[in-house]
Design a protein around this motif. Structure first.
Motif, PDB file in Angstrom:
ATOM      1  N   ARG A  75      10.739   6.657  11.618  1.00 15.35           N
ATOM      2  CA  ARG A  75       9.851   5.523  11.164  1.00 15.35           C
ATOM      3  C   ARG A  75      10.512   4.253  11.072  1.00 15.35           C
ATOM      4  NH1 ARG A  75      10.879  10.159   8.971  1.00 15.35           N
ATOM      5  NH2 ARG A  75       9.047  11.572   8.285  1.00 15.35           N
ATOM      6  N   LEU A  76       9.638   3.161  10.917  1.00  9.28           N
ATOM      7  CA  LEU A  76      10.137   2.080  10.834  1.00  9.28           C
ATOM      8  C   LEU A  76       9.824   1.603   9.146  1.00  9.28           C
ATOM      9  CD1 LEU A  76       8.976   0.149  13.899  1.00  9.28           C
ATOM     10  CD2 LEU A  76      11.269   1.041  13.257  1.00  9.28           C
ATOM     11  N   ASP A  77      10.300   0.586   8.687  1.00  3.58           N
ATOM     12  CA  ASP A  77      10.202   0.224   7.348  1.00  3.58           C
ATOM     13  C   ASP A  77       9.060  -0.944   7.369  1.00  3.58           C
ATOM     14  OD1 ASP A  77      12.265   1.576   6.410  1.00  3.58           O
ATOM     15  OD2 ASP A  77      13.972  -0.029   7.049  1.00  3.58           O
ATOM     16  N   GLY A  78       8.301  -1.065   6.248  1.00 10.40           N
ATOM     17  CA  GLY A  78       7.130  -1.977   6.300  1.00 10.40           C
ATOM     18  C   GLY A  78       7.726  -3.151   5.441  1.00 10.40           C
ATOM     19  N   ARG A  79       6.832  -4.201   5.719  1.00 15.57           N
ATOM     20  CA  ARG A  79       7.186  -5.580   5.216  1.00 15.57           C
ATOM     21  C   ARG A  79       6.533  -6.179   4.151  1.00 15.57           C
ATOM     22  NH1 ARG A  79       6.750  -6.478  10.800  1.00 15.57           N
ATOM     23  NH2 ARG A  79       8.787  -6.536  11.955  1.00 15.57           N
ATOM     24  N   ILE A  80       5.558  -5.207   3.627  1.00 13.93           N
ATOM     25  CA  ILE A  80       4.568  -5.649   2.551  1.00 13.93           C
ATOM     26  C   ILE A  80       4.638  -4.532   1.328  1.00 13.93           C
ATOM     27  CG2 ILE A  80       1.994  -6.055   1.924  1.00 13.93           C
ATOM     28  CD1 ILE A  80       1.809  -6.517   5.116  1.00 13.93           C
ATOM     29  N   SER A  81       4.836  -5.204   0.150  1.00 13.48           N
ATOM     30  CA  SER A  81       4.904  -4.503  -0.958  1.00 13.48           C
ATOM     31  C   SER A  81       4.231  -5.359  -2.042  1.00 13.48           C
ATOM     32  CB  SER A  81       6.367  -4.037  -1.235  1.00 13.48           C
ATOM     33  OG  SER A  81       6.261  -3.251  -2.586  1.00 13.48           O
ATOM     34  N   GLN A  82       3.105  -4.723  -2.541  1.00  9.90           N
ATOM     35  CA  GLN A  82       2.436  -5.251  -3.381  1.00  9.90           C
ATOM     36  C   GLN A  82       2.013  -4.232  -4.879  1.00  9.90           C
ATOM     37  OE1 GLN A  82      -0.027  -8.362  -0.574  1.00  9.90           O
ATOM     38  NE2 GLN A  82      -0.931  -6.435  -1.125  1.00  9.90           N
ATOM     39  N   ALA A  83       2.151  -4.679  -6.006  1.00 12.66           N
ATOM     40  CA  ALA A  83       2.035  -3.777  -7.045  1.00 12.66           C
ATOM     41  C   ALA A  83       0.451  -3.423  -7.257  1.00 12.66           C
ATOM     42  CB  ALA A  83       2.342  -4.560  -8.300  1.00 12.66           C
ATOM     43  N   SER A  84      -0.478  -4.544  -6.698  1.00  7.68           N
ATOM     44  CA  SER A  84      -1.804  -4.257  -6.771  1.00  7.68           C
ATOM     45  C   SER A  84      -2.296  -3.136  -5.628  1.00  7.68           C
ATOM     46  CB  SER A  84      -2.592  -5.593  -6.358  1.00  7.68           C
ATOM     47  OG  SER A  84      -2.153  -6.056  -5.130  1.00  7.68           O
ATOM     48  N   ASP A  85      -1.242  -2.818  -4.895  1.00  3.91           N
ATOM     49  CA  ASP A  85      -1.816  -1.591  -3.919  1.00  3.91           C
ATOM     50  C   ASP A  85      -1.590  -0.211  -4.448  1.00  3.91           C
ATOM     51  OD1 ASP A  85      -2.601  -3.361  -1.927  1.00  3.91           O
ATOM     52  OD2 ASP A  85      -0.730  -3.535  -1.035  1.00  3.91           O
ATOM     53  N   VAL A  86      -0.832  -0.185  -5.501  1.00  7.33           N
ATOM     54  CA  VAL A  86      -0.308   0.866  -5.980  1.00  7.33           C
ATOM     55  C   VAL A  86      -1.516   1.557  -7.162  1.00  7.33           C
ATOM     56  CG1 VAL A  86       1.127   2.264  -7.719  1.00  7.33           C
ATOM     57  CG2 VAL A  86       1.963   0.196  -6.252  1.00  7.33           C
ATOM     58  N   ILE A  87      -2.230   2.542  -6.153  1.00 10.65           N
ATOM     59  CA  ILE A  87      -3.230   3.324  -7.096  1.00 10.65           C
ATOM     60  C   ILE A  87      -3.018   4.907  -6.516  1.00 10.65           C
ATOM     61  CG2 ILE A  87      -5.711   3.696  -7.085  1.00 10.65           C
ATOM     62  CD1 ILE A  87      -6.168   1.038  -6.187  1.00 10.65           C
ATOM     63  N   LEU A  88      -2.635   5.614  -7.435  1.00 13.52           N
ATOM     64  CA  LEU A  88      -1.998   6.742  -7.336  1.00 13.52           C
ATOM     65  C   LEU A  88      -2.743   8.019  -8.056  1.00 13.52           C
ATOM     66  CD1 LEU A  88       1.657   5.866  -7.755  1.00 13.52           C
ATOM     67  CD2 LEU A  88       0.797   6.618  -5.525  1.00 13.52           C
ATOM     68  N   PRO A  89      -2.931   9.247  -7.434  1.00  9.88           N
ATOM     69  CA  PRO A  89      -3.696  10.335  -8.429  1.00  9.88           C
ATOM     70  C   PRO A  89      -3.051  10.270 -10.006  1.00  9.88           C
ATOM     71  CG  PRO A  89      -2.921  11.054  -6.163  1.00  9.88           C
ATOM     72  CD  PRO A  89      -2.296   9.665  -6.372  1.00  9.88           C
ATOM     73  N   GLY A  90      -3.874  10.269 -10.720  1.00 11.50           N
ATOM     74  CA  GLY A  90      -3.516  10.356 -12.292  1.00 11.50           C
ATOM     75  C   GLY A  90      -3.319  11.513 -13.021  1.00 11.50           C
ATOM     76  N   PRO A  91      -2.588  11.427 -14.058  1.00 15.17           N
ATOM     77  CA  PRO A  91      -2.363  12.780 -14.830  1.00 15.17           C
ATOM     78  C   PRO A  91      -3.491  13.312 -15.489  1.00 15.17           C
ATOM     79  CG  PRO A  91      -1.653  10.690 -16.165  1.00 15.17           C
ATOM     80  CD  PRO A  91      -2.041  10.421 -14.793  1.00 15.17           C
ATOM     81  N   ASN A  92      -4.848  12.570 -15.354  1.00 12.53           N
ATOM     82  CA  ASN A  92      -5.978  13.138 -16.014  1.00 12.53           C
ATOM     83  C   ASN A  92      -6.959  13.421 -15.055  1.00 12.53           C
ATOM     84  OD1 ASN A  92      -4.708  13.113 -18.684  1.00 12.53           O
ATOM     85  ND2 ASN A  92      -5.263  10.933 -18.684  1.00 12.53           N
ATOM     86  N   ASP A  93      -6.601  13.421 -13.771  1.00 13.31           N
ATOM     87  CA  ASP A  93      -7.605  13.512 -12.809  1.00 13.31           C
ATOM     88  C   ASP A  93      -8.320  14.890 -12.715  1.00 13.31           C
ATOM     89  OD1 ASP A  93      -7.585  10.811 -12.014  1.00 13.31           O
ATOM     90  OD2 ASP A  93      -6.136  11.225 -10.170  1.00 13.31           O
ATOM     91  N   ALA A  94      -9.436  14.879 -12.512  1.00 16.80           N
ATOM     92  CA  ALA A  94     -10.165  16.201 -12.296  1.00 16.80           C
ATOM     93  C   ALA A  94      -9.805  16.653 -10.945  1.00 16.80           C
ATOM     94  CB  ALA A  94     -11.880  15.946 -12.439  1.00 16.80           C
ATOM     95  N   VAL A  95     -10.173  18.050 -10.672  1.00 18.88           N
ATOM     96  CA  VAL A  95      -9.832  18.744  -9.248  1.00 18.88           C
ATOM     97  C   VAL A  95     -10.338  17.947  -8.213  1.00 18.88           C
ATOM     98  CG1 VAL A  95      -9.384  20.802  -8.061  1.00 18.88           C
ATOM     99  CG2 VAL A  95      -9.077  20.840 -10.672  1.00 18.88           C
TER     100      VAL A  95
END
Length: 333
Positions: A154-174
């Motif tokens: 793999r190569l390393d990315g050059r972009i890292s933005q907090a606004s991109d962090v949208i992850l599966p959540g602890p209360n998500d439905a199946v």
């Protein structure tokens, strides 16, 4: 004539040497133009890459066992945002590391130390994204899990933005979990398998306290939780206690990589709602039953976890001009 020939020879030799040095300095990224990661990528060029990462991770897990689930979680958070490119490792204002779900990540020091040692051994060759992927496997192995062969390159990315962090959540439905995983080319078997990684680690009390004290505003615990489990979590996460305190994801077995967590899902003794609801869905429940040997054909959790980790580690990998090999993992070159 002789003097002119000698000058020409010296000039040509100098240019060849400059080109060779430049090629060597860019060898890591140039070898990856259009290439997908593969097992044995580094070959003799950096033959000790896996043993170096393993030794560093072992040291950090021995000094703080929480680094094992921390590194595994970090790899997941990296791959689900901009792909597996080490972008979660970049430090700075408004980078992914500063986003809410990533503020509790741990294990960064292990990745940086492994990078320092690899730069000394084979400079400019091994990406931070590869180091993180290898470190995640070592975290599983060190907690008693089964290892797997890790594709590298793999190569390393050059972009890292907090606004991109949208992850599966602890209360998500199946259904939402299935959609989120499918968007990353992962199927329902991968979903259940990777969630099974919650067999190690902890969750913040701020994420789970509502279910155990005031579920959906009722002033009561979630009725789907095993009643005998409720007071145990309430004691670890008092209603007016520290929201950053931690509670085990796998009660009584949070340091061992096994199927204990999936048994807890079956018995409604898990702290995250997104985990508990996996037993309520016909498709995900059948997979859990196969892992627990309750349904045929059975599935081997260790084998499937390795397979799913490989699939996850190949999400949106960077090649060619899309990435680089960082000199340090916390900053772009």
């Amino acid at each position: 004539m002789g003097r002119g020939y000698n000058l020409l020879f010296i000039l040509v030799t100098f240019l060849v040497l400059i080109a060779a040095v430049a090629a060597q300095g860019n060898s890591g990224s140039s070898r990856r133009v259009g290439q997908r990661p593969r097992v044995g990528f580094y070959g003799n060029g950096c033959r000790n890459v896996e043993s170096i990462v393993a030794s560093v991770v072992r040291k950090h897990v021995q000094s703080n066992p929480a680094n094992a689930p921390g590194i595994l979680r970090m790899h997941f958070h990296d791959c689900f945002v901009r792909g597996c490119d080490g972008s979660v490792l970049l430090a700075g204002n408004k980078t992914e590391r500063t986003a809410g779900p990533n503020r509790s990540l741990r294990g960064f020091e292990a990745i940086e130390e492994a990078k320092t040692r690899l730069e000394a051994e084979c400079p400019g060759m091994v990406s931070c994204a590869d180091i993180l992927t290898l470190a995640a496997r070592e975290a599983v192995v060190l907690t008693g899990g089964q290892g797997w062969r890790v594709p590298l390159g793999r190569l390393d990315g050059r972009i890292s933005q907090a606004s991109d962090v949208i992850l599966p959540g602890p209360n998500d439905a199946v259904d939402k979990q299935k959609r989120d995983f499918a968007a990353k080319t992962l199927n329902t078997l991968d979903l259940v398998t990777l969630v099974g990684g919650h067999t190690i680690g902890t969750a913040g009390c701020g994420l789970v306290r509502g279910r155990f004290f005031n579920f959906n505003g009722t002033g009561q615990p979630d009725p789907s939780i095993d009643p005998s489990f409720v007071p145990l979590v309430q004691a670890s996460c008092p209603q007016t206690g520290d929201a950053s305190a931690r509670v085990d994801l796998d009660e009584g077995s949070a340091g061992s990589f096994d199927t204990s967590f999936l048994s807890k899902v079956r018995s409604s003794r898990v702290v995250l709602q997104s985990d508990l609801v996996l037993w309520n869905d016909t498709e995900t429940r059948a997979i859990i039953e196969r892992f627990l040997g309750l349904r045929r054909p059975p599935l081997r959790f260790g084998t499937e976890f390795g397979n799913s980790m490989v699939k996850m580690s190949l999400i949106e990998v960077k090649t060619g001009s899309d990435g680089e090999i960082r000199r340090v993992c916390s900053a772009i070159n």
